[in-house]
Motif scaffolding. Structure first.
Motif, PDB file in Angstrom:
ATOM      1  N   GLY A  48       0.816  -1.214   0.000  1.00  0.00           N
ATOM      2  CA  GLY A  48       0.000   0.000   0.000  1.00  0.00           C
ATOM      3  C   GLY A  48       0.845   1.256   0.000  1.00  0.00           C
ATOM      4  O   GLY A  48       0.573   2.204  -0.741  1.00  0.00           O
ATOM      5  N   SER A  51       2.692   1.607  -3.373  1.00  0.00           N
ATOM      6  CA  SER A  51       1.717   1.959  -4.399  1.00  0.00           C
ATOM      7  C   SER A  51       1.315   3.429  -4.285  1.00  0.00           C
ATOM      8  O   SER A  51       1.224   4.135  -5.296  1.00  0.00           O
ATOM      9  CB  SER A  51       0.488   1.059  -4.262  1.00  0.00           C
ATOM     10  OG  SER A  51      -0.395   1.264  -5.323  1.00  0.00           O
ATOM     11  N   ILE A  93       2.573  -0.127 -10.969  1.00  0.00           N
ATOM     12  CA  ILE A  93       1.420   0.031 -10.077  1.00  0.00           C
ATOM     13  C   ILE A  93       0.450  -1.143 -10.261  1.00  0.00           C
ATOM     14  O   ILE A  93      -0.075  -1.690  -9.290  1.00  0.00           O
ATOM     15  CB  ILE A  93       0.727   1.388 -10.311  1.00  0.00           C
ATOM     16  CG1 ILE A  93       1.667   2.521  -9.862  1.00  0.00           C
ATOM     17  CG2 ILE A  93      -0.614   1.460  -9.587  1.00  0.00           C
ATOM     18  CD1 ILE A  93       1.215   3.907 -10.285  1.00  0.00           C
ATOM     19  N   THR A  94       0.256  -1.559 -11.501  1.00  0.00           N
ATOM     20  CA  THR A  94      -0.623  -2.695 -11.785  1.00  0.00           C
ATOM     21  C   THR A  94      -0.057  -3.974 -11.171  1.00  0.00           C
ATOM     22  O   THR A  94      -0.804  -4.771 -10.581  1.00  0.00           O
ATOM     23  CB  THR A  94      -0.803  -2.867 -13.301  1.00  0.00           C
ATOM     24  OG1 THR A  94      -1.350  -1.661 -13.836  1.00  0.00           O
ATOM     25  CG2 THR A  94      -1.712  -4.035 -13.621  1.00  0.00           C
ATOM     26  N   ASP A  97      -0.702  -3.844  -7.505  1.00  0.00           N
ATOM     27  CA  ASP A  97      -2.118  -4.106  -7.218  1.00  0.00           C
ATOM     28  C   ASP A  97      -2.436  -5.593  -7.339  1.00  0.00           C
ATOM     29  O   ASP A  97      -3.181  -6.139  -6.523  1.00  0.00           O
ATOM     30  CB  ASP A  97      -3.023  -3.288  -8.128  1.00  0.00           C
ATOM     31  CG  ASP A  97      -3.070  -1.817  -7.752  1.00  0.00           C
ATOM     32  OD1 ASP A  97      -2.689  -1.487  -6.603  1.00  0.00           O
ATOM     33  OD2 ASP A  97      -3.487  -1.000  -8.600  1.00  0.00           O
ATOM     34  N   ASP A  98      -1.866  -6.232  -8.353  1.00  0.00           N
ATOM     35  CA  ASP A  98      -2.070  -7.680  -8.506  1.00  0.00           C
ATOM     36  C   ASP A  98      -1.503  -8.439  -7.307  1.00  0.00           C
ATOM     37  O   ASP A  98      -2.124  -9.379  -6.799  1.00  0.00           O
ATOM     38  CB  ASP A  98      -1.426  -8.190  -9.796  1.00  0.00           C
ATOM     39  CG  ASP A  98      -2.130  -7.688 -11.046  1.00  0.00           C
ATOM     40  OD1 ASP A  98      -3.274  -7.180 -10.926  1.00  0.00           O
ATOM     41  OD2 ASP A  98      -1.536  -7.791 -12.144  1.00  0.00           O
ATOM     42  N   ARG A 100      -1.055  -7.204  -4.301  1.00  0.00           N
ATOM     43  CA  ARG A 100      -1.884  -6.865  -3.140  1.00  0.00           C
ATOM     44  C   ARG A 100      -3.125  -7.754  -3.108  1.00  0.00           C
ATOM     45  O   ARG A 100      -3.508  -8.270  -2.060  1.00  0.00           O
ATOM     46  CB  ARG A 100      -2.297  -5.399  -3.178  1.00  0.00           C
ATOM     47  CG  ARG A 100      -3.098  -4.998  -1.958  1.00  0.00           C
ATOM     48  CD  ARG A 100      -3.712  -3.624  -2.037  1.00  0.00           C
ATOM     49  NE  ARG A 100      -3.008  -2.678  -2.841  1.00  0.00           N
ATOM     50  CZ  ARG A 100      -2.934  -1.388  -2.604  1.00  0.00           C
ATOM     51  NH1 ARG A 100      -3.523  -0.890  -1.547  1.00  0.00           N
ATOM     52  NH2 ARG A 100      -2.299  -0.576  -3.407  1.00  0.00           N
TER      53      ARG A 100
END
Length: 152
Positions: A48, A51, A93-94, A97-98, A100
């Motif tokens: 987090g 990101s 960032i992607t 997120d994946d 996460r």
């Protein structure tokens, strides 16, 4: 004849030793799973934070200093446009997120496993305690018998 000590009775009882070993193993399993769970929650916080930093930097991609631009261009392999840098940052960032989502999906599984292991630990403690109580009762009976034999 002297009665054995409580420690000697405990040491001589194989079932008690087995229960103690089970309890120790259950305790180790719980601690290992707690570490794993804490690691997953820390990783979520870490992802987090990273990101958030990348998202904040993403909007400043056109206003980077030359040293930062050179670092990004070096990473890309050749000088790129602002759009290329933006896309590269977006791909990071992607990926975060994946990751996460994957870690977040693991957390409930680890929590359920931790609860199961804690239940097993409590059961092992109860079995060990019950056996210990039985050994204490045996010890007290032996002491009482020894005392009565000395009195007569």
């Amino acid at each position: 004849m002297t009665a054995p000590t409580l420690k000697e009775l405990c040491d001589a009882n194989e079932e008690y030793a087995t229960f103690q070993a089970e309890r120790a193993q259950a305790r180790e399993d719980v601690e290992r799973e707690k570490r794993e769970f804490r690691g997953k929650t820390y990783e979520l916080k870490e992802i987090g934070l990273i990101s958030d930093i990348l998202l904040a930097k993403q909007f400043d991609i056109g206003n980077l200093e030359d040293a930062e631009t050179m670092k990004i261009d070096d990473l890309m392999g050749d000088p790129g446009t602002v759009e290329c840098r933006y896309e590269m940052l977006e791909s990071y960032i992607t990926k975060l997120d994946d990751r996460r989502i994957a870690v977040f999906a693991d957390v409930p599984e680890h929590l359920a496993k931790l609860k199961d292991l804690e239940t097993k630990l409590e059961m092992a403690r109860a079995k060990t305690h019950a056996k210990w109580r039985a050994i204490v009762e045996e010890y007290e009976a032996l002491k009482k018998a020894e005392k009565e034999s000395e009195e007569s």
